[in-house]
Design a protein around this motif. Structure first.
Motif, PDB file in Angstrom:
ATOM      1  N   MET A 175       0.829  -1.162   0.000  1.00 35.01           N
ATOM      2  CA  MET A 175       0.000   0.000   0.000  1.00 35.01           C
ATOM      3  C   MET A 175       0.887   1.243   0.000  1.00 35.01           C
ATOM      4  O   MET A 175       1.847   1.327   0.755  1.00 35.01           O
ATOM      5  N   GLN A 176       0.562   2.206  -0.855  1.00 37.06           N
ATOM      6  CA  GLN A 176       1.322   3.442  -0.943  1.00 37.06           C
ATOM      7  C   GLN A 176       0.767   4.472   0.045  1.00 37.06           C
ATOM      8  O   GLN A 176      -0.439   4.555   0.243  1.00 37.06           O
ATOM      9  N   SER A 177       1.671   5.199   0.659  1.00 37.16           N
ATOM     10  CA  SER A 177       1.213   6.262   1.568  1.00 37.16           C
ATOM     11  C   SER A 177       1.115   7.569   0.790  1.00 37.16           C
ATOM     12  O   SER A 177       1.933   7.852  -0.070  1.00 37.16           O
ATOM     13  N   LEU A 178       0.105   8.341   1.093  1.00 30.07           N
ATOM     14  CA  LEU A 178      -0.069   9.628   0.446  1.00 30.07           C
ATOM     15  C   LEU A 178       0.709  10.694   1.199  1.00 30.07           C
ATOM     16  O   LEU A 178       0.744  10.717   2.427  1.00 30.07           O
ATOM     17  N   SER A 179       1.326  11.556   0.463  1.00 31.02           N
ATOM     18  CA  SER A 179       2.097  12.640   1.058  1.00 31.02           C
ATOM     19  C   SER A 179       1.497  13.968   0.622  1.00 31.02           C
ATOM     20  O   SER A 179       1.410  14.249  -0.562  1.00 31.02           O
ATOM     21  N   ILE A 180       1.073  14.752   1.571  1.00 22.70           N
ATOM     22  CA  ILE A 180       0.533  16.065   1.270  1.00 22.70           C
ATOM     23  C   ILE A 180       1.643  17.076   1.509  1.00 22.70           C
ATOM     24  O   ILE A 180       2.257  17.094   2.571  1.00 22.70           O
ATOM     25  N   GLN A 181       1.895  17.907   0.507  1.00 27.05           N
ATOM     26  CA  GLN A 181       2.959  18.892   0.612  1.00 27.05           C
ATOM     27  C   GLN A 181       2.372  20.291   0.670  1.00 27.05           C
ATOM     28  O   GLN A 181       1.331  20.570   0.089  1.00 27.05           O
ATOM     29  N   GLU A 182       3.061  21.156   1.361  1.00 27.83           N
ATOM     30  CA  GLU A 182       2.619  22.545   1.513  1.00 27.83           C
ATOM     31  C   GLU A 182       3.796  23.462   1.219  1.00 27.83           C
ATOM     32  O   GLU A 182       4.910  23.223   1.671  1.00 27.83           O
ATOM     33  N   ASN A 183       3.558  24.503   0.437  1.00 27.62           N
ATOM     34  CA  ASN A 183       4.586  25.516   0.183  1.00 27.62           C
ATOM     35  C   ASN A 183       4.462  26.601   1.241  1.00 27.62           C
ATOM     36  O   ASN A 183       3.371  27.058   1.547  1.00 27.62           O
ATOM     37  N   VAL A 184       5.608  27.001   1.783  1.00 26.14           N
ATOM     38  CA  VAL A 184       5.637  27.998   2.846  1.00 26.14           C
ATOM     39  C   VAL A 184       6.661  29.063   2.483  1.00 26.14           C
ATOM     40  O   VAL A 184       7.749  28.751   2.007  1.00 26.14           O
ATOM     41  N   GLN A 185       6.322  30.315   2.730  1.00 29.08           N
ATOM     42  CA  GLN A 185       7.260  31.413   2.493  1.00 29.08           C
ATOM     43  C   GLN A 185       7.717  31.965   3.832  1.00 29.08           C
ATOM     44  O   GLN A 185       6.902  32.314   4.687  1.00 29.08           O
ATOM     45  N   LEU A 186       9.032  32.028   4.024  1.00 32.89           N
ATOM     46  CA  LEU A 186       9.618  32.534   5.263  1.00 32.89           C
ATOM     47  C   LEU A 186      10.460  33.764   4.966  1.00 32.89           C
ATOM     48  O   LEU A 186      11.114  33.839   3.934  1.00 32.89           O
ATOM     49  N   THR A 187      10.482  34.678   5.883  1.00 34.33           N
ATOM     50  CA  THR A 187      11.390  35.817   5.816  1.00 34.33           C
ATOM     51  C   THR A 187      12.289  35.740   7.037  1.00 34.33           C
ATOM     52  O   THR A 187      11.805  35.754   8.164  1.00 34.33           O
ATOM     53  N   LEU A 188      13.594  35.606   6.797  1.00 32.31           N
ATOM     54  CA  LEU A 188      14.522  35.474   7.901  1.00 32.31           C
ATOM     55  C   LEU A 188      15.849  36.122   7.545  1.00 32.31           C
ATOM     56  O   LEU A 188      16.141  36.339   6.381  1.00 32.31           O
ATOM     57  N   PRO A 189      16.648  36.446   8.540  1.00 27.81           N
ATOM     58  CA  PRO A 189      17.947  37.073   8.288  1.00 27.81           C
ATOM     59  C   PRO A 189      18.884  36.135   7.529  1.00 27.81           C
ATOM     60  O   PRO A 189      18.793  34.908   7.664  1.00 27.81           O
ATOM     61  N   ASN A 190      19.784  36.717   6.742  1.00 28.98           N
ATOM     62  CA  ASN A 190      20.754  35.916   5.984  1.00 28.98           C
ATOM     63  C   ASN A 190      21.607  35.050   6.901  1.00 28.98           C
ATOM     64  O   ASN A 190      22.025  33.958   6.515  1.00 28.98           O
ATOM     65  N   ALA A 191      21.847  35.504   8.113  1.00 24.66           N
ATOM     66  CA  ALA A 191      22.678  34.747   9.055  1.00 24.66           C
ATOM     67  C   ALA A 191      22.041  33.406   9.418  1.00 24.66           C
ATOM     68  O   ALA A 191      22.745  32.475   9.804  1.00 24.66           O
ATOM     69  N   ASP A 192      20.739  33.281   9.306  1.00 22.23           N
ATOM     70  CA  ASP A 192      20.043  32.048   9.682  1.00 22.23           C
ATOM     71  C   ASP A 192      19.841  31.077   8.518  1.00 22.23           C
ATOM     72  O   ASP A 192      19.308  29.985   8.716  1.00 22.23           O
ATOM     73  N   LEU A 193      20.276  31.450   7.323  1.00 17.69           N
ATOM     74  CA  LEU A 193      20.080  30.567   6.162  1.00 17.69           C
ATOM     75  C   LEU A 193      20.808  29.238   6.300  1.00 17.69           C
ATOM     76  O   LEU A 193      20.270  28.195   5.939  1.00 17.69           O
ATOM     77  N   SER A 194      22.019  29.265   6.815  1.00 11.73           N
ATOM     78  CA  SER A 194      22.762  28.005   6.952  1.00 11.73           C
ATOM     79  C   SER A 194      22.057  27.068   7.931  1.00 11.73           C
ATOM     80  O   SER A 194      22.008  25.857   7.721  1.00 11.73           O
ATOM     81  N   PHE A 195      21.495  27.626   8.998  1.00 10.60           N
ATOM     82  CA  PHE A 195      20.732  26.829   9.955  1.00 10.60           C
ATOM     83  C   PHE A 195      19.502  26.208   9.296  1.00 10.60           C
ATOM     84  O   PHE A 195      19.212  25.032   9.467  1.00 10.60           O
ATOM     85  N   LEU A 196      18.803  27.004   8.482  1.00 12.76           N
ATOM     86  CA  LEU A 196      17.621  26.499   7.777  1.00 12.76           C
ATOM     87  C   LEU A 196      18.008  25.405   6.783  1.00 12.76           C
ATOM     88  O   LEU A 196      17.311  24.399   6.662  1.00 12.76           O
ATOM     89  N   ARG A 197      19.125  25.591   6.097  1.00  9.97           N
ATOM     90  CA  ARG A 197      19.591  24.557   5.159  1.00  9.97           C
ATOM     91  C   ARG A 197      19.893  23.247   5.896  1.00  9.97           C
ATOM     92  O   ARG A 197      19.556  22.162   5.418  1.00  9.97           O
ATOM     93  N   THR A 198      20.519  23.350   7.056  1.00  6.33           N
ATOM     94  CA  THR A 198      20.853  22.166   7.847  1.00  6.33           C
ATOM     95  C   THR A 198      19.593  21.429   8.284  1.00  6.33           C
ATOM     96  O   THR A 198      19.496  20.199   8.140  1.00  6.33           O
ATOM     97  N   ILE A 199      18.640  22.169   8.796  1.00  7.01           N
ATOM     98  CA  ILE A 199      17.384  21.552   9.238  1.00  7.01           C
ATOM     99  C   ILE A 199      16.649  20.903   8.069  1.00  7.01           C
ATOM    100  O   ILE A 199      16.179  19.769   8.174  1.00  7.01           O
ATOM    101  N   SER A 200      16.559  21.624   6.956  1.00  8.10           N
ATOM    102  CA  SER A 200      15.814  21.081   5.808  1.00  8.10           C
ATOM    103  C   SER A 200      16.473  19.813   5.269  1.00  8.10           C
ATOM    104  O   SER A 200      15.788  18.878   4.864  1.00  8.10           O
ATOM    105  N   LYS A 201      17.805  19.779   5.288  1.00  6.25           N
ATOM    106  CA  LYS A 201      18.509  18.577   4.811  1.00  6.25           C
ATOM    107  C   LYS A 201      18.233  17.391   5.728  1.00  6.25           C
ATOM    108  O   LYS A 201      17.946  16.284   5.263  1.00  6.25           O
TER     109      LYS A 201
END
Length: 68
Positions: free
Chosen positions: A1-27
């Motif tokens: 049985m295949q599981s369904l995946s619902i995806q959502e697009n989200v827009q964030l505004t954050l300082p450039n200094a936090d981009l590396s942290f966001l990249r780490t979390i997303s990975k």
């Protein structure tokens, strides 16, 4: 049985200094991260809308404003 995946697009505004942290979390979470950067033309048009324009009296004044 295949599981369904619902995806959502989200827009964030954050300082450039936090981009590396966001990249780490997303990975680690398996998220996809797509950054939209403004082109030079978009930045220039935004400056014009904000009134961030300067007028030079002559070429010497222009060079003084650019270099100085």
């Amino acid at each position: 049985m295949q599981s369904l995946s619902i995806q959502e697009n989200v827009q964030l505004t954050l300082p450039n200094a936090d981009l590396s942290f966001l990249r780490t979390i997303s990975k680690k979470m398996g998220w996809s991260l797509k950054l939209q950067r403004k082109s030079g033309i978009d930045k220039g048009l935004e400056d014009i809308r904000k009134g961030n324009i300067f007028h030079a009296k002559n070429s010497e004044d222009l060079l003084k404003q650019i270099l100085g």
